[in-house]
Design a protein around this motif. Structure first.
Motif, PDB file in Angstrom:
ATOM      1  N   MET A   1       0.851  -1.201   0.000  1.00  0.00           N
ATOM      2  CA  MET A   1       0.000   0.000   0.000  1.00  0.00           C
ATOM      3  C   MET A   1       0.882   1.246   0.000  1.00  0.00           C
ATOM      4  O   MET A   1       1.685   1.424   0.906  1.00  0.00           O
ATOM      5  CB  MET A   1      -0.894  -0.020   1.244  1.00  0.00           C
ATOM      6  N   PRO A   2       0.765   2.057  -1.005  1.00  0.00           N
ATOM      7  CA  PRO A   2       1.604   3.269  -1.060  1.00  0.00           C
ATOM      8  C   PRO A   2       1.191   4.249   0.028  1.00  0.00           C
ATOM      9  O   PRO A   2       0.002   4.366   0.349  1.00  0.00           O
ATOM     10  CB  PRO A   2       1.321   3.843  -2.443  1.00  0.00           C
ATOM     11  N   LEU A   3       2.146   4.938   0.601  1.00  0.00           N
ATOM     12  CA  LEU A   3       1.832   5.926   1.620  1.00  0.00           C
ATOM     13  C   LEU A   3       1.183   7.144   0.976  1.00  0.00           C
ATOM     14  O   LEU A   3       1.623   7.611  -0.068  1.00  0.00           O
ATOM     15  CB  LEU A   3       3.107   6.366   2.340  1.00  0.00           C
ATOM     16  N   ALA A   4       0.142   7.621   1.608  1.00  0.00           N
ATOM     17  CA  ALA A   4      -0.539   8.806   1.099  1.00  0.00           C
ATOM     18  C   ALA A   4       0.264  10.046   1.457  1.00  0.00           C
ATOM     19  O   ALA A   4       0.899  10.083   2.504  1.00  0.00           O
ATOM     20  CB  ALA A   4      -1.931   8.895   1.708  1.00  0.00           C
ATOM     21  N   ASN A   5       0.237  11.041   0.597  1.00  0.00           N
ATOM     22  CA  ASN A   5       0.859  12.303   0.988  1.00  0.00           C
ATOM     23  C   ASN A   5      -0.194  13.227   1.588  1.00  0.00           C
ATOM     24  O   ASN A   5      -1.391  12.926   1.581  1.00  0.00           O
ATOM     25  CB  ASN A   5       1.584  12.955  -0.190  1.00  0.00           C
ATOM     26  N   CYS A   6       0.270  14.355   2.116  1.00  0.00           N
ATOM     27  CA  CYS A   6      -0.633  15.243   2.843  1.00  0.00           C
ATOM     28  C   CYS A   6      -1.776  15.747   1.961  1.00  0.00           C
ATOM     29  O   CYS A   6      -2.904  15.884   2.415  1.00  0.00           O
ATOM     30  CB  CYS A   6       0.151  16.430   3.403  1.00  0.00           C
ATOM     31  N   LYS A   7      -1.450  16.004   0.706  1.00  0.00           N
ATOM     32  CA  LYS A   7      -2.475  16.529  -0.193  1.00  0.00           C
ATOM     33  C   LYS A   7      -3.614  15.524  -0.361  1.00  0.00           C
ATOM     34  O   LYS A   7      -4.794  15.871  -0.274  1.00  0.00           O
ATOM     35  CB  LYS A   7      -1.825  16.835  -1.546  1.00  0.00           C
ATOM     36  N   VAL A   9      -4.367  13.090   1.643  1.00  0.00           N
ATOM     37  CA  VAL A   9      -5.050  12.850   2.913  1.00  0.00           C
ATOM     38  C   VAL A   9      -6.039  13.971   3.226  1.00  0.00           C
ATOM     39  O   VAL A   9      -7.179  13.710   3.604  1.00  0.00           O
ATOM     40  CB  VAL A   9      -4.022  12.688   4.045  1.00  0.00           C
ATOM     41  N   THR A  10      -5.615  15.209   3.060  1.00  0.00           N
ATOM     42  CA  THR A  10      -6.536  16.306   3.381  1.00  0.00           C
ATOM     43  C   THR A  10      -7.731  16.293   2.429  1.00  0.00           C
ATOM     44  O   THR A  10      -8.854  16.568   2.838  1.00  0.00           O
ATOM     45  CB  THR A  10      -5.837  17.680   3.310  1.00  0.00           C
ATOM     46  N   ARG A  11      -7.474  15.930   1.171  1.00  0.00           N
ATOM     47  CA  ARG A  11      -8.597  15.855   0.240  1.00  0.00           C
ATOM     48  C   ARG A  11      -9.551  14.729   0.632  1.00  0.00           C
ATOM     49  O   ARG A  11     -10.768  14.894   0.595  1.00  0.00           O
ATOM     50  CB  ARG A  11      -8.095  15.658  -1.197  1.00  0.00           C
ATOM     51  N   THR A  12      -8.983  13.616   1.026  1.00  0.00           N
ATOM     52  CA  THR A  12      -9.826  12.497   1.452  1.00  0.00           C
ATOM     53  C   THR A  12     -10.624  12.862   2.690  1.00  0.00           C
ATOM     54  O   THR A  12     -11.803  12.521   2.806  1.00  0.00           O
ATOM     55  CB  THR A  12      -8.948  11.261   1.745  1.00  0.00           C
ATOM     56  N   LEU A  13      -9.992  13.601   3.592  1.00  0.00           N
ATOM     57  CA  LEU A  13     -10.695  14.008   4.809  1.00  0.00           C
ATOM     58  C   LEU A  13     -11.888  14.904   4.492  1.00  0.00           C
ATOM     59  O   LEU A  13     -12.947  14.777   5.108  1.00  0.00           O
ATOM     60  CB  LEU A  13      -9.727  14.747   5.742  1.00  0.00           C
ATOM     61  N   SER A  14     -11.737  15.787   3.521  1.00  0.00           N
ATOM     62  CA  SER A  14     -12.885  16.635   3.207  1.00  0.00           C
ATOM     63  C   SER A  14     -13.918  15.874   2.368  1.00  0.00           C
ATOM     64  O   SER A  14     -15.107  16.148   2.460  1.00  0.00           O
ATOM     65  CB  SER A  14     -12.450  17.934   2.531  1.00  0.00           C
ATOM     66  N   ASP A  15     -13.459  14.898   1.597  1.00  0.00           N
ATOM     67  CA  ASP A  15     -14.402  14.017   0.901  1.00  0.00           C
ATOM     68  C   ASP A  15     -15.299  13.304   1.894  1.00  0.00           C
ATOM     69  O   ASP A  15     -16.461  13.041   1.641  1.00  0.00           O
ATOM     70  CB  ASP A  15     -13.654  12.956   0.087  1.00  0.00           C
ATOM     71  N   LYS A  16     -14.700  12.984   3.030  1.00  0.00           N
ATOM     72  CA  LYS A  16     -15.411  12.230   4.054  1.00  0.00           C
ATOM     73  C   LYS A  16     -16.674  12.958   4.507  1.00  0.00           C
ATOM     74  O   LYS A  16     -17.614  12.340   5.012  1.00  0.00           O
ATOM     75  CB  LYS A  16     -14.463  12.022   5.241  1.00  0.00           C
ATOM     76  N   LEU A  17     -16.690  14.279   4.360  1.00  0.00           N
ATOM     77  CA  LEU A  17     -17.870  15.035   4.760  1.00  0.00           C
ATOM     78  C   LEU A  17     -19.022  14.797   3.789  1.00  0.00           C
ATOM     79  O   LEU A  17     -20.180  14.961   4.138  1.00  0.00           O
ATOM     80  CB  LEU A  17     -17.554  16.531   4.808  1.00  0.00           C
ATOM     81  N   ARG A  28      -5.617   4.261   4.754  1.00  0.00           N
ATOM     82  CA  ARG A  28      -4.521   5.114   4.323  1.00  0.00           C
ATOM     83  C   ARG A  28      -4.471   6.392   5.159  1.00  0.00           C
ATOM     84  O   ARG A  28      -3.419   6.834   5.585  1.00  0.00           O
ATOM     85  CB  ARG A  28      -4.714   5.472   2.843  1.00  0.00           C
ATOM     86  N   VAL A  29      -5.647   6.969   5.382  1.00  0.00           N
ATOM     87  CA  VAL A  29      -5.713   8.180   6.195  1.00  0.00           C
ATOM     88  C   VAL A  29      -5.251   7.900   7.618  1.00  0.00           C
ATOM     89  O   VAL A  29      -4.456   8.644   8.191  1.00  0.00           O
ATOM     90  CB  VAL A  29      -7.156   8.748   6.202  1.00  0.00           C
ATOM     91  N   ARG A  30      -5.732   6.792   8.164  1.00  0.00           N
ATOM     92  CA  ARG A  30      -5.394   6.478   9.556  1.00  0.00           C
ATOM     93  C   ARG A  30      -3.890   6.312   9.727  1.00  0.00           C
ATOM     94  O   ARG A  30      -3.295   6.849  10.655  1.00  0.00           O
ATOM     95  CB  ARG A  30      -6.115   5.203   9.974  1.00  0.00           C
ATOM     96  N   VAL A  31      -3.283   5.581   8.813  1.00  0.00           N
ATOM     97  CA  VAL A  31      -1.836   5.367   8.889  1.00  0.00           C
ATOM     98  C   VAL A  31      -1.096   6.697   8.753  1.00  0.00           C
ATOM     99  O   VAL A  31      -0.149   6.975   9.486  1.00  0.00           O
ATOM    100  CB  VAL A  31      -1.387   4.380   7.791  1.00  0.00           C
ATOM    101  N   HIS A  32      -1.553   7.527   7.846  1.00  0.00           N
ATOM    102  CA  HIS A  32      -0.880   8.813   7.635  1.00  0.00           C
ATOM    103  C   HIS A  32      -1.001   9.698   8.874  1.00  0.00           C
ATOM    104  O   HIS A  32      -0.041  10.341   9.288  1.00  0.00           O
ATOM    105  CB  HIS A  32      -1.482   9.522   6.415  1.00  0.00           C
ATOM    106  N   LEU A  33      -2.184   9.715   9.471  1.00  0.00           N
ATOM    107  CA  LEU A  33      -2.407  10.575  10.637  1.00  0.00           C
ATOM    108  C   LEU A  33      -1.516  10.185  11.807  1.00  0.00           C
ATOM    109  O   LEU A  33      -1.138  11.039  12.614  1.00  0.00           O
ATOM    110  CB  LEU A  33      -3.871  10.517  11.077  1.00  0.00           C
ATOM    111  N   ASN A  37       1.504  15.316  12.192  1.00  0.00           N
ATOM    112  CA  ASN A  37       0.796  16.232  13.090  1.00  0.00           C
ATOM    113  C   ASN A  37      -0.097  17.212  12.340  1.00  0.00           C
ATOM    114  O   ASN A  37      -1.184  17.540  12.784  1.00  0.00           O
ATOM    115  CB  ASN A  37       1.803  17.040  13.911  1.00  0.00           C
ATOM    116  N   GLY A  38       0.375  17.666  11.200  1.00  0.00           N
ATOM    117  CA  GLY A  38      -0.383  18.656  10.434  1.00  0.00           C
ATOM    118  C   GLY A  38      -1.738  18.122  10.009  1.00  0.00           C
ATOM    119  O   GLY A  38      -2.762  18.770  10.198  1.00  0.00           O
ATOM    120  N   CYS A  39      -1.740  16.923   9.452  1.00  0.00           N
ATOM    121  CA  CYS A  39      -2.992  16.345   8.989  1.00  0.00           C
ATOM    122  C   CYS A  39      -3.885  15.955  10.157  1.00  0.00           C
ATOM    123  O   CYS A  39      -5.105  15.991  10.064  1.00  0.00           O
ATOM    124  CB  CYS A  39      -2.732  15.147   8.090  1.00  0.00           C
TER     125      CYS A  39
END
Ligand SMILES: [Zn+2]
Length: 69
Positions: A1-7, A9-17, A28-33, A37-39
């Protein structure tokens, strides 16, 4: 599984809404978080905003035309 970058992840987080995330997206988001710290701050901000939006929507229902008393 490729590591997600911040971009991603943040897009996925707003998709989640707007939609449910897939299992892969959530993982992927969970692992990245865990390591970013920023995300993590962004995620908790989004969660707080969403809570706020929900409570505002639940309490303010009067149309603006009826506010003059
Ligand atoms: Zn990040």
């Amino acid at each position: 599984m490729p590591l997600a970058n911040c971009k991603t992840v943040t897009r996925t987080l707003s998709d989640k809404l707007d939609r449910a995330l897939t299992l892969r997206e959530r993982a992927r988001v969970r692992v990245h978080l865990l390591g970013c710290n920023g995300c993590r701050a962004y995620a908790s901000q989004l969660a707080a905003l969403r809570l706020l939006a929900h409570s505002v929507a639940g309490h303010i229902e009067t149309p603006s035309s009826q506010t003059d008393e």
